[in-house]
Motif scaffolding. Structure first.
Motif, PDB file in Angstrom:
ATOM      1  N   GLY A 131      -5.982   7.017   3.049  1.00  0.00           N
ATOM      2  CA  GLY A 131      -4.896   7.146   2.091  1.00  0.00           C
ATOM      3  C   GLY A 131      -3.673   6.316   2.399  1.00  0.00           C
ATOM      4  O   GLY A 131      -2.688   6.377   1.652  1.00  0.00           O
ATOM      5  N   ARG A 132      -3.702   5.503   3.453  1.00  0.00           N
ATOM      6  CA  ARG A 132      -2.520   4.732   3.833  1.00  0.00           C
ATOM      7  C   ARG A 132      -2.308   3.540   2.909  1.00  0.00           C
ATOM      8  O   ARG A 132      -3.141   2.628   2.851  1.00  0.00           O
ATOM      9  CB  ARG A 132      -2.638   4.223   5.267  1.00  0.00           C
ATOM     10  CG  ARG A 132      -2.629   5.294   6.335  1.00  0.00           C
ATOM     11  CD  ARG A 132      -2.845   4.671   7.705  1.00  0.00           C
ATOM     12  NE  ARG A 132      -4.143   3.996   7.785  1.00  0.00           N
ATOM     13  CZ  ARG A 132      -4.458   3.116   8.728  1.00  0.00           C
ATOM     14  NH1 ARG A 132      -3.569   2.788   9.661  1.00  0.00           N
ATOM     15  NH2 ARG A 132      -5.660   2.553   8.746  1.00  0.00           N
ATOM     16  N   SER A 133      -1.220   3.557   2.159  1.00  0.00           N
ATOM     17  CA  SER A 133      -0.750   2.361   1.482  1.00  0.00           C
ATOM     18  C   SER A 133       0.328   1.740   2.354  1.00  0.00           C
ATOM     19  O   SER A 133       1.061   2.443   3.057  1.00  0.00           O
ATOM     20  CB  SER A 133      -0.197   2.698   0.100  1.00  0.00           C
ATOM     21  OG  SER A 133      -1.246   2.967  -0.810  1.00  0.00           O
ATOM     22  N   ALA A 134       0.410   0.403   2.313  1.00  0.00           N
ATOM     23  CA  ALA A 134       1.302  -0.258   3.255  1.00  0.00           C
ATOM     24  C   ALA A 134       1.890  -1.521   2.656  1.00  0.00           C
ATOM     25  O   ALA A 134       1.324  -2.140   1.744  1.00  0.00           O
ATOM     26  CB  ALA A 134       0.560  -0.595   4.548  1.00  0.00           C
ATOM     27  N   CYS A 135       3.039  -1.907   3.201  1.00  0.00           N
ATOM     28  CA  CYS A 135       3.714  -3.159   2.865  1.00  0.00           C
ATOM     29  C   CYS A 135       3.649  -4.071   4.080  1.00  0.00           C
ATOM     30  O   CYS A 135       4.137  -3.709   5.160  1.00  0.00           O
ATOM     31  CB  CYS A 135       5.160  -2.884   2.460  1.00  0.00           C
ATOM     32  SG  CYS A 135       6.143  -4.362   2.154  1.00  0.00           S
ATOM     33  N   ILE A 136       3.021  -5.238   3.899  1.00  0.00           N
ATOM     34  CA  ILE A 136       2.890  -6.216   4.976  1.00  0.00           C
ATOM     35  C   ILE A 136       3.842  -7.366   4.682  1.00  0.00           C
ATOM     36  O   ILE A 136       3.754  -7.991   3.626  1.00  0.00           O
ATOM     37  CB  ILE A 136       1.447  -6.734   5.099  1.00  0.00           C
ATOM     38  CG1 ILE A 136       0.476  -5.553   5.333  1.00  0.00           C
ATOM     39  CG2 ILE A 136       1.318  -7.736   6.221  1.00  0.00           C
ATOM     40  CD1 ILE A 136      -0.408  -5.240   4.172  1.00  0.00           C
TER      41      ILE A 136
END
Length: 313
Positions: free
Chosen positions: A175-180
């Motif tokens: 479920g991890r959404s992330a900003c790279i």
């Protein structure tokens, strides 16, 4: 809760479509450049170009298609899913070497090895493709992400305050959404072919988005606002991986403040599966345009519109 209104369905010139469709059916990345809207669809090899008909009183007209990759995808939906480059993101780039008026970059999602191709489309001073295109091998950019996320799925890209942001979409499996974040000044020469290897990410920030009926919300696109803030779309799709489709049980748009924290979250009435977002200033707020993906080749994607007040910095 916000209620989007329908602006138009994404009709195209049927003679240009490789399968004879009169529409795009899997719109994903959305970018506004002046009076035009650019759309990539995750099951096509083309870029859709549409007049911006979000202004009141404008009559929608069919868009045109610009080929990004050679060849043809299978007619069968399941075979096409396996073969497609999965263009999920589209970003407007500032000037870079070889593209003095800027460019569009379509990015594959990275969810499979054949989905690690990007296409750089140079623009002219009017914001139209100038005929120059180049392929970008995204594998070295994505390789470190595969070590961080078992199921890489880049669904959004945007430029904010001198950085290229890639948005990783979570699912029920992870479920991890992330900003790279990448330094744009280091990415630009790599995209232009002046550097052999891409830069390392400056940071990878997991951003909790919540869930709907037990299904985690995951990023689907993003667009820059002012002062380092940005807006995103996200959906809760009932699937545990980045390849298989599932029912969309909820959708939202949200604001990330300059400090990187989600400051506002707006559920969308009717839970449309929004996969593209573009914005323009509207008084004290923003006019937001959304592109939908119905997950059915027979159903046209649509452009929706709503207004979000009071979020300018």
């Amino acid at each position: 809760m916000l209620t989007p209104s329908l602006v138009q369905t994404l009709l195209v010139d049927v003679t240009q479509h490789p399968r004879g469709q009169a529409h795009l059916s899997a719109a994903s990345g959305l970018v506004r450049v002046r009076q035009r809207l650019y759309v990539v669809a995750d099951d096509e090899l083309h870029l859709g170009i549409f007049d911006d008909c979000t202004a009141v009183g404008m009559v929608p007209t069919p868009g045109t298609l610009l080929r990004l990759l050679d060849g043809d995808l299978p007619q069968d939906k399941s075979k096409r899913k396996k073969a497609k480059p999965d263009f999920e993101s589209l970003v407007l780039l500032p000037p870079l070497p070889g593209c003095p008026a800027g460019a569009l970059l379509a990015l594959g999602s990275g969810s499979r090895p054949n989905r690690e191709t990007g296409v750089l489309v140079a623009l002219d001073v009017q914001g139209m493709p100038n005929g120059r295109m180049g392929l970008v091998d995204l594998a070295p950019l994505y390789a470190p992400l595969h070590k961080r996320f078992a199921d890489v799925n880049i669904e959004g890209a945007l430029i904010v305050s001198g950085e290229l942001l890639l948005l990783q979409r979570g699912n029920k499996g992870d479920g991890r959404s992330a900003c790279i974040r990448f330094d744009w000044n280091l990415v630009a020469p790599w995209l232009a072919g002046q550097k052999a290897q891409p830069p390392a990410a400056k940071s990878i920030q997991v951003i909790p988005l919540g869930e709907v009926d037990g299904v985690p919300l995951g990023f689907t696109d993003g667009a820059a606002l002012h002062g380092g803030a940005w807006i995103f779309s996200a959906v809760a799709e009932d699937t545990d991986n980045s390849v298989q489709d599932g029912a969309c049980v909820g959708s939202v748009i949200g604001i990330v403040a300059p400090d990187g924290q989600v400051s506002q979250l707006y559920p969308l009435q009717g839970a449309p599966k929004v996969e593209g977002i573009a914005v323009q200033a509207d008084g004290a707020g923003w006019q937001v345009t959304l592109a939908t993906d119905p997950d059915d080749p027979k159903v046209p994607s649509a452009l929706l519109q709503l207004r979000v007040p009071g979020i300018q910095s």
